[in-house]
Write a protein that holds these residues in place. Structure first.
Motif, PDB file in Angstrom:
ATOM      1  N   SER A 161       0.729  -1.123  -0.079  1.00 16.31           N
ATOM      2  CA  SER A 161       0.014  -0.100  -0.019  1.00 16.31           C
ATOM      3  C   SER A 161       0.843   1.334   0.028  1.00 16.31           C
ATOM      4  O   SER A 161       2.047   1.271   0.472  1.00 16.31           O
ATOM      5  CB  SER A 161      -0.954   0.022   1.113  1.00 16.31           C
ATOM      6  N   ASP A 162       0.445   2.277  -0.373  1.00 10.74           N
ATOM      7  CA  ASP A 162       0.923   3.589  -0.698  1.00 10.74           C
ATOM      8  C   ASP A 162       1.087   4.067   0.772  1.00 10.74           C
ATOM      9  O   ASP A 162       2.350   4.473   1.312  1.00 10.74           O
ATOM     10  CB  ASP A 162       0.348   4.608  -1.334  1.00 10.74           C
ATOM     11  N   GLU A 163       0.317   3.821   1.836  1.00 16.75           N
ATOM     12  CA  GLU A 163       0.336   4.243   3.167  1.00 16.75           C
ATOM     13  C   GLU A 163       1.682   3.476   3.818  1.00 16.75           C
ATOM     14  O   GLU A 163       2.521   3.997   4.434  1.00 16.75           O
ATOM     15  CB  GLU A 163      -0.854   3.649   3.968  1.00 16.75           C
ATOM     16  N   LYS A 164       1.808   2.161   3.514  1.00 18.97           N
ATOM     17  CA  LYS A 164       3.110   1.559   4.139  1.00 18.97           C
ATOM     18  C   LYS A 164       4.297   2.133   3.564  1.00 18.97           C
ATOM     19  O   LYS A 164       5.422   2.143   4.411  1.00 18.97           O
ATOM     20  CB  LYS A 164       2.944   0.037   3.948  1.00 18.97           C
ATOM     21  N   LYS A 184       7.682   5.714   7.860  1.00 19.07           N
ATOM     22  CA  LYS A 184       8.989   5.705   8.387  1.00 19.07           C
ATOM     23  C   LYS A 184       9.046   4.726   9.320  1.00 19.07           C
ATOM     24  O   LYS A 184       8.205   4.446  10.297  1.00 19.07           O
ATOM     25  CB  LYS A 184       9.284   7.137   8.917  1.00 19.07           C
ATOM     26  N   PRO A 185      10.167   3.798   9.353  1.00 19.89           N
ATOM     27  CA  PRO A 185      10.384   2.792  10.411  1.00 19.89           C
ATOM     28  C   PRO A 185      10.538   3.521  11.779  1.00 19.89           C
ATOM     29  O   PRO A 185      10.323   2.853  12.930  1.00 19.89           O
ATOM     30  CB  PRO A 185      11.370   1.817   9.948  1.00 19.89           C
ATOM     31  N   ALA A 186      10.968   4.550  11.748  1.00 17.33           N
ATOM     32  CA  ALA A 186      11.462   5.329  13.129  1.00 17.33           C
ATOM     33  C   ALA A 186      12.086   6.863  12.606  1.00 17.33           C
ATOM     34  O   ALA A 186      12.205   7.093  11.747  1.00 17.33           O
ATOM     35  CB  ALA A 186      12.929   4.739  13.702  1.00 17.33           C
ATOM     36  N   GLU A 187      11.898   7.564  13.652  1.00 14.46           N
ATOM     37  CA  GLU A 187      12.221   8.975  13.563  1.00 14.46           C
ATOM     38  C   GLU A 187      13.665   8.998  12.895  1.00 14.46           C
ATOM     39  O   GLU A 187      14.502   8.368  13.592  1.00 14.46           O
ATOM     40  CB  GLU A 187      12.059   9.758  14.962  1.00 14.46           C
ATOM     41  N   GLY A 188      13.797   9.961  12.187  1.00 16.09           N
ATOM     42  CA  GLY A 188      15.168  10.075  11.557  1.00 16.09           C
ATOM     43  C   GLY A 188      15.621   9.027  10.310  1.00 16.09           C
ATOM     44  O   GLY A 188      16.522   9.067   9.858  1.00 16.09           O
ATOM     45  N   LYS A 189      14.707   8.191  10.252  1.00 16.13           N
ATOM     46  CA  LYS A 189      14.940   6.839   9.144  1.00 16.13           C
ATOM     47  C   LYS A 189      14.132   7.539   7.883  1.00 16.13           C
ATOM     48  O   LYS A 189      12.847   8.009   8.066  1.00 16.13           O
ATOM     49  CB  LYS A 189      14.942   5.728   9.776  1.00 16.13           C
ATOM     50  N   ILE A 234       9.403  -1.870   9.313  1.00 17.41           N
ATOM     51  CA  ILE A 234       7.852  -1.319   9.364  1.00 17.41           C
ATOM     52  C   ILE A 234       6.992  -2.402   9.783  1.00 17.41           C
ATOM     53  O   ILE A 234       6.094  -2.300  10.692  1.00 17.41           O
ATOM     54  CB  ILE A 234       7.592  -0.529   7.856  1.00 17.41           C
ATOM     55  N   ASP A 235       7.228  -3.710   9.270  1.00 18.80           N
ATOM     56  CA  ASP A 235       6.421  -4.771   9.599  1.00 18.80           C
ATOM     57  C   ASP A 235       6.395  -5.064  11.150  1.00 18.80           C
ATOM     58  O   ASP A 235       5.415  -5.447  11.769  1.00 18.80           O
ATOM     59  CB  ASP A 235       7.060  -5.915   8.706  1.00 18.80           C
ATOM     60  N   GLU A 236       7.648  -5.115  11.603  1.00 16.22           N
ATOM     61  CA  GLU A 236       7.911  -5.166  13.009  1.00 16.22           C
ATOM     62  C   GLU A 236       7.119  -4.019  13.673  1.00 16.22           C
ATOM     63  O   GLU A 236       6.535  -4.317  14.652  1.00 16.22           O
ATOM     64  CB  GLU A 236       9.530  -5.226  13.430  1.00 16.22           C
ATOM     65  N   LYS A 237       7.254  -2.917  13.331  1.00 18.07           N
ATOM     66  CA  LYS A 237       6.563  -1.739  13.983  1.00 18.07           C
ATOM     67  C   LYS A 237       5.048  -1.909  14.176  1.00 18.07           C
ATOM     68  O   LYS A 237       4.139  -1.769  14.898  1.00 18.07           O
ATOM     69  CB  LYS A 237       7.121  -0.486  13.484  1.00 18.07           C
ATOM     70  N   LEU A 238       4.545  -2.350  12.761  1.00 20.12           N
ATOM     71  CA  LEU A 238       3.148  -2.566  12.669  1.00 20.12           C
ATOM     72  C   LEU A 238       2.655  -3.906  13.284  1.00 20.12           C
ATOM     73  O   LEU A 238       1.257  -3.707  13.804  1.00 20.12           O
ATOM     74  CB  LEU A 238       2.841  -2.767  11.136  1.00 20.12           C
ATOM     75  N   LYS A 239       3.257  -4.708  13.717  1.00 23.58           N
ATOM     76  CA  LYS A 239       2.825  -5.828  14.615  1.00 23.58           C
ATOM     77  C   LYS A 239       2.843  -5.391  16.099  1.00 23.58           C
ATOM     78  O   LYS A 239       2.071  -6.157  16.812  1.00 23.58           O
ATOM     79  CB  LYS A 239       3.997  -6.912  14.700  1.00 23.58           C
ATOM     80  N   GLN A 240       3.551  -4.400  16.535  1.00 26.34           N
ATOM     81  CA  GLN A 240       3.368  -4.171  17.899  1.00 26.34           C
ATOM     82  C   GLN A 240       2.162  -3.480  18.405  1.00 26.34           C
ATOM     83  O   GLN A 240       1.441  -2.973  17.663  1.00 26.34           O
ATOM     84  CB  GLN A 240       4.515  -3.017  18.337  1.00 26.34           C
TER      85      GLN A 240
END
Length: 168
Positions: A21-24, A28-33, A162-168
Motif C-alpha cells: 500500500s502507498d500508506e506502508k 517511516k520505520p523510526a524517527e530520523g529514518k 516497518i513490519d515489526e513496528k506494525l505488529k506491535q
C-alpha cells in the motif's frame, strides 16, 4: 553491460515494493529514518543529478582526467555517506505509481545521456564524488546501479522494520 545490470537491480527494487500500500511505503520505520518511498525518491533524484552532471561535463571544453575508482565499494553499507542536500528525499506522501513514473523518466534520461555520448569523452572526463574523488564519466553509469544495490539493502531492511513496528 551496465544497462542490463542497472535494469536487473531496478527490477529487484520494484519487486521489493510490489503490491504494498502507498500508506506502508510512506511509513517511516523510526524517527530520523527514511520511508521506503523516500528511498525510491532519493534514487530518482540521484539518477537525475548524475545524468544532468554528466551531460554538462560532456559539453565542457576541459575536464579533469581521472583514473578508474573502486566504485564497487558503493554497495557496502559499512561506509556511511550522507546524501547530498539536493538528493535528500521529500517528506511528501507519494503514490507508488507516481514514483515508478519518476524512476522510469530518470532511467530514460541517464540512458539517453549514455547513448548519445562518444566513448572517448566518457573515458577522458570526470566528475567529483564525495568518497572516491574524481570519477571518470564512464564509471558513473555502473555507479548508479551499485548505488541502487546499496539502497536495495536499505529498502529491504526498512520494510522489515516497518513490519515489526506494525505488529506491535
Amino acid at each position: 553491460m551496465h544497462k542490463e545490470e542497472n535494469e536487473a537491480i531496478r527490477r529487484r527494487i520494484f519487486n521489493a515494493v510490489e503490491g504494498m500500500s502507498d500508506e506502508k511505503l510512506n511509513e517511516k520505520p523510526a524517527e530520523g529514518k527514511w520511508s521506503p518511498m523516500q528511498i525510491l525518491d532519493h534514487l530518482q533524484l540521484m539518477e537525475n543529478v548524475i545524468a544532468r552532471n554528466i551531460s554538462k561535463e560532456l559539453e565542457r571544453e576541459t575536464s579533469k582526467k581521472a583514473v578508474k575508482k573502486p566504485i564497487q565499494l558503493t554497495v557496502s553499507r559499512a561506509i556511511k555517506v550522507d546524501a547530498p542536500s539536493y538528493t535528500v528525499p521529500s517528506d511528501d506522501f507519494i503514490k507508488l505509481d507516481e514514483m515508478k513514473g519518476r524512476l522510469k523518466k530518470s532511467r530514460e534520461y541517464l540512458n539517453a545521456v549514455y547513448d548519445n555520448a562518444s566513448e572517448e569523452p566518457l573515458k577522458s572526463k570526470s566528475l567529483p564524488h564525495p568518497v572516491f574523488g574524481n570519477v571518470p564519466l564512464v564509471q558513473w553509469f555502473p555507479f548508479v546501479g551499485l548505488h541502487e544495490k546499496r539502497h536495495l539493502k536499505q529498502l529491504e531492511e526498512t520494510l522489515r522494520e516497518i513490519d515489526e513496528k506494525l505488529k506491535q
